[in-house]
Design a protein around this motif. Structure first.
Motif, PDB file in Angstrom:
ATOM      1  N   LEU A  94     -59.752   2.276   0.721  1.00  0.00           N
ATOM      2  CA  LEU A  94     -59.493   1.397  -0.115  1.00  0.00           C
ATOM      3  C   LEU A  94     -56.826   1.645   0.491  1.00  0.00           C
ATOM      4  N   GLN A  95     -56.717   2.583   0.141  1.00  0.00           N
ATOM      5  CA  GLN A  95     -55.526   2.304   0.229  1.00  0.00           C
ATOM      6  C   GLN A  95     -54.884   1.986   1.537  1.00  0.00           C
ATOM      7  N   GLN A  96     -55.616   2.289   2.346  1.00  0.00           N
ATOM      8  CA  GLN A  96     -55.238   1.659   3.807  1.00  0.00           C
ATOM      9  C   GLN A  96     -55.429  -0.017   3.761  1.00  0.00           C
ATOM     10  N   PHE A  97     -56.676  -0.235   3.040  1.00  0.00           N
ATOM     11  CA  PHE A  97     -56.717  -1.713   3.064  1.00  0.00           C
ATOM     12  C   PHE A  97     -55.672  -3.270   2.319  1.00  0.00           C
ATOM     13  N   MET A  98     -55.093  -2.194   1.396  1.00  0.00           N
ATOM     14  CA  MET A  98     -54.823  -2.967   0.331  1.00  0.00           C
ATOM     15  C   MET A  98     -52.718  -2.786   1.299  1.00  0.00           C
ATOM     16  N   GLN A  99     -52.965  -1.474   2.024  1.00  0.00           N
ATOM     17  CA  GLN A  99     -51.836  -1.994   2.951  1.00  0.00           C
ATOM     18  C   GLN A  99     -51.611  -3.205   4.189  1.00  0.00           C
ATOM     19  N   GLU A 100     -52.503  -2.791   4.244  1.00  0.00           N
ATOM     20  CA  GLU A 100     -52.694  -3.545   5.450  1.00  0.00           C
ATOM     21  C   GLU A 100     -52.847  -5.496   4.999  1.00  0.00           C
ATOM     22  N   TRP A 101     -53.434  -4.797   3.990  1.00  0.00           N
ATOM     23  CA  TRP A 101     -53.697  -6.624   2.722  1.00  0.00           C
ATOM     24  C   TRP A 101     -52.195  -7.532   2.857  1.00  0.00           C
ATOM     25  N   LEU A 102     -51.637  -6.312   2.644  1.00  0.00           N
ATOM     26  CA  LEU A 102     -50.053  -6.627   1.642  1.00  0.00           C
ATOM     27  C   LEU A 102     -49.008  -6.803   3.310  1.00  0.00           C
ATOM     28  N   GLN A 103     -49.075  -5.968   4.477  1.00  0.00           N
ATOM     29  CA  GLN A 103     -48.424  -6.036   5.654  1.00  0.00           C
ATOM     30  C   GLN A 103     -49.075  -7.581   6.044  1.00  0.00           C
ATOM     31  N   ARG A 104     -50.160  -7.807   6.427  1.00  0.00           N
ATOM     32  CA  ARG A 104     -50.579  -9.496   6.455  1.00  0.00           C
ATOM     33  C   ARG A 104     -49.663 -10.250   5.887  1.00  0.00           C
TER      34      ARG A 104
END
Length: 335
Positions: A94-104
């Motif tokens: 979940l932490q990784q998903f949010m990081q990738e989403w907001l990076q994109r």
């Protein structure tokens, strides 16, 4: 935000998978990716609406198993709500998903994963560790925990619960840290030792088992892989009221180390081997759990202020659980 969401979900197949029963075998099939829903609501109704949106049953056959809703509360105030099945994600993912989403979302290029969860599942099926019979025999010595209740226990587990806040404040931790260093204890070992004393004295029972979640990411390739790797470790409790606190902590340390050596054994396989008496009013093997997690890594986006929102959920998975977060200078959580 919509485009970044779709790109992130599409990058990790487990997030858009569905599960179909074919000739008695469950198979993973790629399903549809749900778009980000946008709703304008009144802030006074926000919590109720957000909670209702997260109580929708997820159909593993039809999907989607991950959906997101963005609630606009005002001109510059939004709530983001995620609904995802645990089969596809754990706290690390979940932490990784949010990081990738907001990076994109910020236009940052994010590399596609070299491996998918299906690759890990195939590898795991070929490298499943054998069950340690000595560990199973050891756990069989520990009886189920009998907690005292004000009212007769229900015949089936209701999952209705409540929470209360707990804190080990900065002054308390300042006293405990030298003790931990002296005896080679981690914060998890110390808080578990304290929790065992509380439960054992309350229940007036010296031997039983507790559970704790473990990440399950022991292979290097799984560290950044999206999926649910979390497993449950069983920790035997041997509390002796006449033993001093240092001896108790050292005994807990040995129990934790022994338990974590078995962390790759799936909990379901351990339950099957232990063959506990089936009781619909309680969970098998252990009735009390404890977790201690580090502070989630802060996710920052220029121009935005991000903070989590407590959802007020009171669902009880077990009879009693203690969920803590280690902030370094202090530890706090809920029971």
């Amino acid at each position: 935000l919509q485009a970044a969401f779709l790109q992130t979900v599409s990058a990790h197949h487990i997030l858009s998978a569905t599960y179909q029963l074919e000739e008695g075998v469950v198979r993973q099939v790629q399903g549809r990716v749900s778009e980000l829903a946008f709703l304008q609501i009144d802030e006074s109704d926000a919590l109720d609406i957000a909670q209702q949106s997260c109580q929708v049953a997820i159909d593993l056959q039809a999907g989607p198993i991950l959906s997101a809703r963005l609630f606009q509360l005002g001109a510059s105030r939004y709530w983001l709500s995620l609904l995802v099945h645990h089969i596809a994600i754990d706290a690390v993912s979940l932490q990784q998903f949010m990081q990738e989403w907001l990076q994109r979302y910020q236009g940052v290029s994010v590399s596609l994963p070299k491996l998918q969860y299906a690759d890990y599942a195939k590898w795991q099926s070929q490298h499943q560790p054998s069950l340690d019979s000595a560990w199973v025999t050891h756990l069989l010595q520990y009886p189920a925990l009998s907690l005292p209740y004000d009212l007769p226990a229900r015949k089936t587990l209701s999952h209705q619960g409540d929470t209360a806040s707990v804190v080990l404040d900065q002054s308390t931790m300042a006293v405990l840290k030298p003790f931990m260093q002296q005896h080679g204890l981690t914060p998890f070992m110390l808080t578990l030792a304290l929790w065992q004393i509380v439960v054992a004295r309350w229940a007036r029972q010296e031997t039983f088992c507790m559970g704790t979640p473990v990440s399950g990411r022991t292979h290097p390739d799984t560290q950044t892989m999206m999926g649910c790797f979390v497993n449950t470790a069983v920790i035997p409790v041997d509390y002796v009221s006449t033993r001093d606190f240092t001896e108790h902590c050292l005994q807990v340390k040995q129990s934790v180390l022994a338990s974590f050596e078995q962390q790759e054994t799936p909990f379901a396989a351990l339950v099957e081997a232990l063959e506990p008496t089936r009781d619909s009013s309680r969970s098998p093997v252990f009735q009390v759990m404890m977790s201690l997690l580090p502070v989630p890594e802060e996710i920052s986006v220029p121009g935005l202020s991000l903070s989590p929102v407590a959802n007020g959920q009171t669902t009880a998975k077990l009879e009693l659980s203690l969920d803590l977060i280690d902030f370094g200078e202090h530890i706090q959580g809920v029971v």
